[in-house]
Design an enzyme around this catalytic site. Structure first.
Site, short mmCIF file in Angstrom:
data_model
loop_
_atom_site.label_atom_id
_atom_site.label_comp_id
_atom_site.label_asym_id
_atom_site.label_seq_id
_atom_site.Cartn_x
_atom_site.Cartn_y
_atom_site.Cartn_z
N ARG A 253 12.42 -2.27 13.40
CA ARG A 253 13.07 -1.67 12.57
C ARG A 253 14.36 -0.88 12.97
NH1 ARG A 253 9.68 3.78 11.47
NH2 ARG A 253 11.42 4.53 13.16
N HIS A 257 13.08 5.93 10.14
CA HIS A 257 11.99 5.65 9.09
C HIS A 257 12.68 5.58 7.59
CE1 HIS A 257 8.64 5.57 6.35
NE2 HIS A 257 8.82 6.85 6.36
N TYR A 265 12.85 9.24 19.02
CA TYR A 265 11.56 8.76 19.54
C TYR A 265 11.72 7.12 19.92
CZ TYR A 265 10.96 7.60 14.54
OH TYR A 265 11.17 7.12 13.34
C1 LIG Z 1 -1.24 6.81 2.58
C2 LIG Z 1 -0.13 7.32 3.16
N1 LIG Z 1 0.14 8.16 4.27
C3 LIG Z 1 1.39 8.60 4.72
C4 LIG Z 1 2.40 8.06 3.97
C5 LIG Z 1 3.83 8.63 4.57
N2 LIG Z 1 4.57 7.37 5.10
C6 LIG Z 1 5.37 6.58 4.42
S1 LIG Z 1 5.95 5.28 5.10
C7 LIG Z 1 5.24 5.54 6.60
C8 LIG Z 1 4.91 4.69 7.48
C9 LIG Z 1 4.60 3.17 7.20
O1 LIG Z 1 4.60 2.43 8.34
P1 LIG Z 1 4.57 0.92 8.06
O2 LIG Z 1 3.22 0.52 7.07
O3 LIG Z 1 4.53 0.30 9.61
O4 LIG Z 1 5.59 0.46 7.38
P2 LIG Z 1 7.14 0.49 7.70
O5 LIG Z 1 7.67 1.93 7.04
O6 LIG Z 1 7.34 0.39 9.11
O7 LIG Z 1 7.74 -0.84 7.01
C10 LIG Z 1 4.21 6.86 6.25
C11 LIG Z 1 3.25 7.34 7.39
C12 LIG Z 1 2.57 7.23 3.07
N3 LIG Z 1 3.35 6.72 2.26
N4 LIG Z 1 1.04 6.90 2.47
#
Ligand SMILES: Cc1ncc(C[n+]2csc(CCOP(=O)(O)OP(=O)(O)O)c2C)c(N)n1
Lengths: 336, 322
Positions: A253, A257, A265
């Site tokens: 990425r 975020h 971080y």
């Molecule tokens: C069940 C849930 N918990 C927390 C969140 C908050 N949140 C949004 S995206 C994210 C990280 C997602 O990581 P990943 O699945 O690796 O996808 P990426 O964003 O890296 O593409 C979090 C913790 C959420 N959307 N859904």
């Protein structure tokens, strides 16, 4: 026809690979252009409503997979798979309008950013809850099989999603039922601030495939050709009635975020290292080396792309907000 | 001056100093300090053992908090957004809520996190999911409106021997500030507070509603109408006495919440008022709440959706003229 479109439409001459590479380039570069515009310009000008999650450096994944699908295959894009929408005919103007909460967005202002879908295009809108899409995609696969089609459901998600119970339940169900489900993980090594080693104690997401009795493979997620070939294998497997197939795309990425996250971080060296592996740059180098595109076509392509995106932004900004009088509409099916 | 957010952080920090069994668990809370930075600095202060970053797994987080609580620790689990508590629903409403009643096992834990709208977060980052839990015996549900109460109540919640859901309103995090007393203090769970004395009508509310009501009350003052405001602070157990006393005093009542109307806290309050203070009423009980739709994303729709001071003012005028 603009050069941007022309890059895709070289039917003869340079051959099939050149043709495919041009389609890769078109969608990957359009996705980047749209997301750059959102994140680096419109968001900073406060023209975007709500959060912005882009996928700079991950474009090879939705594009490589998307171009291995038929229009009747049902897709569940994650919040980092914008190109899926572009490939199914959602225009940049609708995407900008979606991000601005305007009536012209795919949800007409009901929801924002990547929370959008359209059943006519066989795209299912995610909910925010990460991982919730996996059992739903299994259900879509069940229906495709039930109806006797040979179409597949394709579910995209990040590494973080693999920690949710829903992810495990959905895959296990699909595996037991041998459902035509293709699972595409973008392992970009972070889920918000959580690095992959804090997300799971095994080395690869793909290591989990055997635990469910399904094939799983690891692919270089920044090589669009590699992603595409893996997707073709996965789709063929699912279409042949052999059940789910998991592809883990190793990528990175290249942003925080979301647009408000400076990603302090993430060690700086990692960004520098992965910058070298940028999927669009790699694709372009290969295309130029192989004579699949001429250098002057590349710059004309980008000029065209920018014009296309400029016009789309202009359209979206002129697009009205939804009428507040519609607030109560559509909680249920309207009475006729 | 402390913001609502800082007050919660202070309260958690003080309880961690006070009791070595208090620890934090959640997503992105340690290294990152939490999506809203509530737990910023906690990792440096208390170390990895007591500030635990987890994988993305709400059911896992809530379940692990229950397990640790059964072993005598006092976990404080963060939901990155309270909307995501639905991913841990079974653990909350069946495991945590029913241990004491079934086998006399206390589950001293807190689940806290941001809820509420007004930030264009859309349908999944703006909900007020308190009513799901208000209907679950065995849980306590807390929803503070001010920094003072937020700090005092988070401290009481951590010390409480039952599972407490602590709803923070994200639009208040940085918006409301006040001076906090030095040193240890708590605010009791289960006690509402009359935050503004009045004689012509009562607004019973909590969370963001308190601020809407206060704004409306100022405007009404200029019209010579005096509004009393009761901040419930705790929704479960409900402080019926304070609510009924206010209704008996003013005889006109508005029940106000940002959560959607049907099945919301206001319905239960209306029933209690009808049962126990019917003869004191001079006008129908009025509810103000969000309409029964998901929280829309687009600012114009969200504005139409959310209750606000203007809507309170209009209803208050109508009620006083009744
Ligand atoms: C069940 C849930 N918990 C927390 C969140 C908050 N949140 C949004 S995206 C994210 C990280 C997602 O990581 P990943 O699945 O690796 O996808 P990426 O964003 O890296 O593409 C979090 C913790 C959420 N959307 N859904």
């Amino acid at each position: 026809m603009s050069v941007a479109q022309a890059v895709m439409n070289v039917a003869e001459g340079p051959g099939e690979e050149a043709h495919l590479s041009r389609r890769f380039l078109y969608y990957m570069s359009l996705m980047r252009e749209v997301e750059d515009r959102i994140e680096r310009k419109l968001y900073r000008q406060s023209k975007i409503v709500g959060g912005v999650y882009v996928a700079r450096g991950q474009e090879a994944i939705p594009v490589g997979v998307g171009l291995a699908l038929e229009p009747e295959d049902v897709v569940f894009p994650s919040h980092r798979d914008l190109a899926i929408y572009l490939m199914r005919g959602v225009g940049p103007r609708q995407i900008f309008a979606q991000y601005m909460g305007r009536i012209g967005g795919l949800t007409g202002g009901r929801d924002g950013n990547m929370h959008m879908g359209d059943l006519k295009l066989n795209i299912v809108a995610i909910i925010s809850a990460i991982g919730a899409c996996v059992p739903v995609a299994a259900g879509a696969a069940l229906a495709l099989k039930y109806k006797g089609t040979n179409n597949v459901a394709v579910c995209f998600f990040g590494d973080g999603a693999t920690s949710r119970g829903d992810w495990h339940e959905g895959i296990n169900l699909a595996a037991v039922q041998k459902l035509p489900l293709v699972l595409v993980c973008n392992n970009n090594q972070y889920a918000y601030s959580t690095p992959i080693e804090k997300q799971m104690a095994c080395a690869n997401v793909a290591d989990r495939g055997p635990a469910y009795g399904i094939p799983a493979e690891i692919v270089d997620g920044n090589d669009v050709f590699a992603v595409h070939e893996a997707a073709q294998r996965a789709v063929a497997h699912a279409r042949d009635g052999l059940g789910p197939y998991l592809i883990e795309c190793k990528t990175f990425r290249m942003t925080g975020h979301s647009a408000h996250d400076p990603a302090d971080y993430v060690p700086k060296e990692l960004f520098a290292e992965w910058e070298q592996k940028d999927p669009i740059r790699r694709l372009l180098e290969r295309m130029l080396d192989s004579g699949w595109i001429a250098p002057e076509d590349v710059s004309r392509h980008y000029d065209d792309l920018r014009k296309e995106v400029d016009a789309a932004v202009e359209w979206a900004e002129a697009c009205p907000y939804p009428d507040p009088a519609t607030l109560l509409d559509n909680v249920y099916e309207p009475r006729s | 001056m402390a913001t609502y957010l800082e007050a919660i952080r202070e309260g958690i920090g003080e309880e961690m100093e006070r009791d070595p069994g208090v620890f934090l668990i959640g997503e992105d809370i340690a290294v990152y300090g939490g999506a809203f930075k509530i737990t910023a600095g906690m990792l440096d202060r208390f170390g990895e053992r007591r500030v635990v970053d987890t994988p993305l797994c709400e059911s896992g987080i809530v379940g692990a908090a229950i397990g640790a609580a059964l072993m005598g620790l006092r976990p404080v689990a963060e939901m990155q957004f309270m909307d995501f508590i639905s991913c841990g629903f079974d653990q909350v409403v069946n495991f945590a809520a029913k241990c004491r009643y079934r086998w006399n096992a206390p589950v001293p834990m807190v689940i806290r996190g941001p809820s509420g709208g007004g930030t264009h977060g859309g349908p999944f980052h703006s909900q007020n999911p308190e009513a799901w839990f208000f209907h679950t015996p065995g849980l306590k549900v807390v929803a503070p409106a001010t920094p003072y109460d937020a700090k005092g109540l988070i401290k009481s919640s951590i010390r409480d021997n039952d599972p407490v859901l602590f709803f923070e309103h994200k639009a208040l995090y940085r918006r409301v500030k006040e001076d906090l007393p030095a040193g240890d203090y708590t605010v009791p769970i289960g006690k509402a507070k009359v935050v503004r004395e009045g004689k012509d009508l009562s607004v019973i509310t909590y969370g963001s509603g308190v601020h809407m009501a206060l704004e409306a009350a100022e405007a009404l003052d200029r019209e010579g109408v005096s509004m009393e405001i009761v901040d419930l602070r705790t929704l479960l157990p409900l402080d019926e006495d304070t609510v009924l006393a206010s209704v008996r005093k003013t005889s006109r009542v508005i029940l106000l919440h940002e959560d959607t109307l049907t099945g919301g806290i206001g319905g239960e309050l209306a029933a209690r008022i009808a049962e126990k203070a019917f003869e004191f009423l001079d006008a129908p009980v009025v509810r103000i709440a969000a309409p029964d739709t998901p929280v829309p994303f687009s600012p114009v729709l969200e504005e139409a959706f959310l209750p606000n001071a203007r809507k309170v003012l209009e209803k208050a005028r109508w009620l006083c003229a009744y």
